[in-house]
Design an enzyme around this catalytic site. Sequence first.
Site, PDB file in Angstrom:
ATOM      1  N   PRO A 198       0.780  -1.215   0.000  1.00 29.19           N
ATOM      2  CA  PRO A 198       0.000   0.000   0.000  1.00 29.19           C
ATOM      3  C   PRO A 198       0.819   1.276   0.000  1.00 29.19           C
ATOM      4  CG  PRO A 198       0.212  -0.834   2.219  1.00 29.19           C
ATOM      5  CD  PRO A 198       1.125  -1.624   1.361  1.00 29.19           C
ATOM      6  N   GLU A 199       0.270   2.306  -0.614  1.00 27.15           N
ATOM      7  CA  GLU A 199       0.750   3.667  -0.368  1.00 27.15           C
ATOM      8  C   GLU A 199      -0.357   4.350   0.436  1.00 27.15           C
ATOM      9  OE1 GLU A 199       2.733   5.548  -3.681  1.00 27.15           O
ATOM     10  OE2 GLU A 199       3.380   3.615  -4.480  1.00 27.15           O
ATOM     11  N   LYS A 255       1.145   6.333   5.750  1.00 27.38           N
ATOM     12  CA  LYS A 255       0.912   4.897   5.607  1.00 27.38           C
ATOM     13  C   LYS A 255       0.600   4.234   6.937  1.00 27.38           C
ATOM     14  CE  LYS A 255       4.204   5.114   1.816  1.00 27.38           C
ATOM     15  NZ  LYS A 255       5.617   4.879   1.428  1.00 27.38           N
ATOM     16  N   ARG A 308       6.429  13.597  13.729  1.00 28.57           N
ATOM     17  CA  ARG A 308       7.563  13.146  12.931  1.00 28.57           C
ATOM     18  C   ARG A 308       7.251  13.170  11.444  1.00 28.57           C
ATOM     19  NH1 ARG A 308       8.071   7.149  12.052  1.00 28.57           N
ATOM     20  NH2 ARG A 308       8.222   7.722   9.867  1.00 28.57           N
ATOM     21  N   ASN A 350       6.495   4.343  -3.868  1.00 29.19           N
ATOM     22  CA  ASN A 350       7.289   4.247  -5.091  1.00 29.19           C
ATOM     23  C   ASN A 350       6.505   4.596  -6.356  1.00 29.19           C
ATOM     24  OD1 ASN A 350       9.809   3.918  -6.166  1.00 29.19           O
ATOM     25  ND2 ASN A 350       9.656   1.696  -6.364  1.00 29.19           N
ATOM     26  N   ARG A 370      15.396   1.302  -3.522  1.00 29.50           N
ATOM     27  CA  ARG A 370      14.113   1.247  -4.236  1.00 29.50           C
ATOM     28  C   ARG A 370      14.352   1.649  -5.676  1.00 29.50           C
ATOM     29  NH1 ARG A 370       9.938   1.420  -0.837  1.00 29.50           N
ATOM     30  NH2 ARG A 370       8.926   0.252  -2.480  1.00 29.50           N
TER      31      ARG A 370
END
Length: 347
Positions: free
Chosen positions: A2-3, A52, A166, A207, A316
């Site tokens: 998942p994104e 995410k 964060r 990605n 990646r």
Amino acid sequence: MPEGHTIHRLAAAFDAGFAGQRVRLSSPQGRFETEARRLDGQVLLDVEAVGKHLLLALGPEANLDPLAGSPAVSFVHVHLGLYGSWTFAGDEGFAAAHAIGAPRRRVGETEHAVDDGDAEAGDWRRIVPRETVRLRITGAHGLADLTGPTACEVYDAEQRAALLARLGPDPLRADADPERLFDRVRRSRTGIGALLMNQDVIAGVGNIYRAEALFRARLDPFVPGRDLSRGMVEGIWEDLVPLLAYGARTGRIVTTEPEHRDIEARIIERSRGTRQNGDEDPGVVPREKSFYVYHRHTLPCRLCGTIVRSADVAGRTVFWCPRCQSVRTRRAPWSREHDASAWAYAD
DNA sequence: ACTATATGTCCAC
DNA sequence: TGGACCTATAGTC
């Protein structure tokens, strides 16, 4: 796999299917057993997606404010990582409630069936979980099984706050502050491709959205963030917002504009000066037409025909068109192309 | 049955 | 920068 759009979709599913209910928690696999036992029978007070990350707020009473700082409130923090998935099953109402155009029984990314065991048709209460199910949540009208997460743990309010502090702005959150993204990018010598994958810089982009957003911006992934104009970074942000929203709404990532989906037709069109009717099923864009560059290395660019390249960046694979994405200036000559309302995904 | 692959992240060196 | 980790699936033998 998942994104951010998937996690927001999941949050909507949990909200519709379980929020406000007393829920059962169990860990068939055993690795979340102590925590599940402790929270079993509590009320799902709130559901939240941040980038995410998924946060489920639980408490002993339904009228608790999850953000009021009560020590009685716990947050189940789930990150799916590369392999995690949620599998849903429930009665008709439950399925309809969360499946916004999605397959009935699931909302997670991987298409695997719940192990039905000897369940009779339609009785989701008798569905036996797979042995790998880390967490099962059961409500009045359905259940959700979690497998393979990178993180499944209990946070308190401080840990939740630290996570939110964060993370960079999330294009799918109303409270997102993109100024932080602009600052981080424009101070950094790191390439914009790597920056977009850093969740502290912008939360929820993975990605696919990274590669596709950079193509849509006609931007070389290796250009240092500090070389980008503010307008350029704003353009990326303003493009990602409707792009992710489309993904959250439909469950599918589609970044191509309709007129760019048929590369063969375009090449013919260019060489002959004729125009083909490229219409296809409205509503569903097939996967092979959904992306400009992601996983299209060795294939011709949809716009210029140059072979799409790929390279490993910090573990990646990044994909880009070396011709369309070759601009290395501080100004954005294409910035007007970034008028979000011009794209098909603007809400 | 085995292998490669996947939209992710963290940690050690 | 390389490996570890979490799991399902598609493809190959």
